[in-house]
Structures are given as C-alpha cells and as structure tokens.
Scaffold this motif. Structure first.
Motif, short mmCIF file in Angstrom:
data_model
loop_
_atom_site.label_atom_id
_atom_site.label_comp_id
_atom_site.label_asym_id
_atom_site.label_seq_id
_atom_site.Cartn_x
_atom_site.Cartn_y
_atom_site.Cartn_z
N THR A 162 -8.65 1.75 -3.29
CA THR A 162 -7.99 3.20 -3.24
C THR A 162 -8.90 3.80 -1.85
O THR A 162 -10.20 3.82 -1.87
N ALA A 163 -8.24 4.05 -0.62
CA ALA A 163 -9.04 4.08 0.44
C ALA A 163 -8.56 5.53 1.24
O ALA A 163 -7.47 6.04 0.99
N LEU A 164 -9.42 5.93 1.92
CA LEU A 164 -8.89 7.20 2.78
C LEU A 164 -9.22 6.75 4.27
O LEU A 164 -10.21 6.15 4.37
N ILE A 165 -8.25 7.26 5.10
CA ILE A 165 -8.28 7.11 6.59
C ILE A 165 -9.06 8.28 7.00
O ILE A 165 -8.15 9.63 7.03
N LEU A 181 -4.69 5.78 0.90
CA LEU A 181 -3.71 4.54 0.74
C LEU A 181 -4.32 3.97 -0.61
O LEU A 181 -5.36 3.92 -0.84
N ARG A 182 -3.48 3.47 -1.27
CA ARG A 182 -3.53 3.03 -2.73
C ARG A 182 -2.64 1.49 -2.82
O ARG A 182 -1.48 1.73 -2.28
N MET A 216 0.76 -1.13 0.09
CA MET A 216 -0.02 -0.03 0.07
C MET A 216 0.90 1.26 0.14
O MET A 216 1.77 1.32 0.84
N ARG A 217 0.63 2.11 -0.81
CA ARG A 217 1.23 3.44 -0.91
C ARG A 217 0.32 4.51 0.26
O ARG A 217 -0.96 4.29 0.11
N VAL A 218 1.16 5.11 0.70
CA VAL A 218 0.55 6.00 1.71
C VAL A 218 1.04 7.50 1.48
O VAL A 218 2.10 8.00 1.52
N ASP A 219 -0.44 8.39 1.05
CA ASP A 219 -0.05 9.76 0.97
C ASP A 219 -0.80 10.63 1.83
O ASP A 219 -2.20 10.29 1.97
N VAL A 220 -0.49 11.40 2.76
CA VAL A 220 -1.32 12.29 3.55
C VAL A 220 -1.86 13.55 2.52
O VAL A 220 -0.96 14.37 2.09
N LEU A 221 -3.14 13.57 2.69
CA LEU A 221 -3.60 14.56 1.84
C LEU A 221 -3.96 15.96 2.41
O LEU A 221 -3.83 16.97 1.99
N ILE A 222 -4.15 15.96 3.39
CA ILE A 222 -4.51 16.94 4.43
C ILE A 222 -3.82 16.87 5.62
O ILE A 222 -3.86 15.77 6.44
#
Length: 264
Positions: A34-37, A28-29, A1-7
């Motif tokens: 394609t997921a949002l925490i 998370l992708r 899973m790739r993790v990117d902080v959007l906000i």
C-alpha cells in the motif's frame, strides 16, 4: 496495482501569498503493498486522512512512500506514516541535504530527517521500487527529480511529479519553475516519449488532473476538477463567500497572460 488519486493537484500560483503547494497524491495498492506517490504539504493533512480512510486505509497500513523530489509540497508528510519505507532519489537527497537554509521550497528540517532516517531507501534511475514501478531520471525542476512508470496489466501509469506539473507545461514544452530550464525541457520530451509508447497510458502530473492522450494525440483530462475557497469577508462566521477555483464559465475567472519567472 490499483491506482487511485487521493488529492488532486492544482495548476495555479497564489498572487500574494507564495506557493499554493496543492500537489497530487496517488495511492497504489497490490502485491501486498500500500503505497503513496508523494505525500503533500501541511495543509492537505486533514483531507489526505479523510481520503485514505474512504479507501479503507489507515496511516499505519501504508507500507511505502515514494517521493518524486524533496520540495515541501511533495515530501513533508512522510512523517505521518511510521511503518512505511520511504523511497527517494540518491542524487535528489544528496543535493537537498547539502543546501543551506534559504528562501526556497526545501523543508530543511524534514530533509535532515530524510537524510538520517533508517526508514529511507535511496534509489537510482532505473531501479524497481515496487512491483512494476520503475524510477526514471527527470532532472530540471530539481537536480535529482525522478518520475515513476507503472507497467500495469490494466494499463500503464506515468507519475511525473513536477517534471511536468500541468497540461500547459506539457503542451508548451516549457516550465514555470526550474533550476535548469534546458534539463526540464529534455525531461518533458522524455515524458512525451514514454506517454506515447503505449496507448491509453494515464499521466498523473504534479499539479493538475490526470490525463490521457485522445485520438489526436492531445492531452485530455480524466475526471472533474474540484477546487475552491471559503472566505470570511463579513462580520460573522455564518457568512462565508465561496470562491470557485475550477476552470470554466461557472467560475467567472478572468484569463490574462502571466510572464513566467526568470529561472534561478
């Protein structure tokens, strides 16, 4: 899973206008998901959409929304993702749905929709939500609060939600807002135990920058904080006063001791 902080979450509280509600949202992708925490509050909708599209994601491509707890600043925007399965703790949703309308952070109508929606999956501590992502109990801030631990090949990631809102709570082993202070302190200790388990684990808190432990075992920020306000104090819209809310000498902030609120 790739993790990117959007906000980026922000570790602050408004003095006169209630909760800031500036919470962390992570993307998370991988493994076909394609997921949002957490999904943030109303005010973050425009920047959230902008960040999603900057990462090549449209709202209807989000497959999963994973909620740490039911408070407005983490949960209300689940309605923006019509094709997503929404994951929330069974105990959390049962507790939230049983609360009468009140002057608290629970968004009553959105909680009602969560309780009734066929898209919602109620989970327990220990459940695997996505590939490599496990739910763990972290009560205190709310009774059914969950944190999520991602076991990744490139490194583990710990999403704490408001069980650990910011660096100050992690270092001070106490919290600013909780329904059960003893439970919150126990959850903080559990978070530290998880964080120390594998070197390089990234901790993504509910209201702060992400952090890793340095060589001394102390939390070190990853990334640079961005926060500010434009205020119109003058006589035209062409004149705006920028207010820098980032820490550091460039912000010109005055530090003072604030007595924590008495827990309810």
């Amino acid at each position: 899973m790739r993790v990117d902080v959007l906000i980026q979450g922000y570790p602050g509280r408004a003095v006169c206008h209630g909760a800031l509600g500036w919470s962390t949202i992570a993307l998370l992708r991988g493994a076909g998901r394609t997921a949002l925490i957490d999904v943030g509050a109303f005010g973050v909708r425009a920047p959230l959409l902008k960040q999603l599209r900057a990462h090549g994601v449209e709202p209807d491509q989000v497959t999963d929304v994973v909620l740490t707890h039911a408070h407005f600043d983490h949960a209300v925007n689940f309605t923006l993702f019509p094709r997503a399965t929404v994951w929330i703790g069974q105990d959390e949703l049962q507790w939230a749905a049983a609360q009468p309308p009140g002057f608290d952070p629970l968004p009553e109508l959105y909680v009602r929709e969560l309780a009734q929606s066929p898209r919602v999956r109620r989970i327990q501590a220990g459940d695997a939500v996505l590939p490599g992502l496990q739910a763990l109990a972290a009560p205190g801030h709310t009774p059914g609060h969950l944190l999520f631990y991602l076991d990744g090949q490139a490194g583990d990631v710990l999403f704490t939600g408001d069980a650990a809102k910011n660096r100050a709570e992690l270092l001070g082993m106490d919290v600013a807002d909780t329904l059960d202070r003893a439970a919150s302190r126990a959850s903080l200790q559990a978070i530290w135990d998880l964080w120390r388990r594998r070197p390089g684990t990234l901790l993504v808190p509910g209201h702060d920058l992400s952090m890793q432990l340095d060589a001394r075992g102390q939390p070190e920020y990853v990334g640079e904080r961005h926060a500010g306000i434009h205020a119109w104090f003058g006589e035209s819209l062409e004149t705006a006063t920028p207010i820098d809310l980032c820490c550091g000498p460039q912000a010109g902030l005055i530090s003072r001791h604030i007595q924590p609120e008495t827990p309810k």
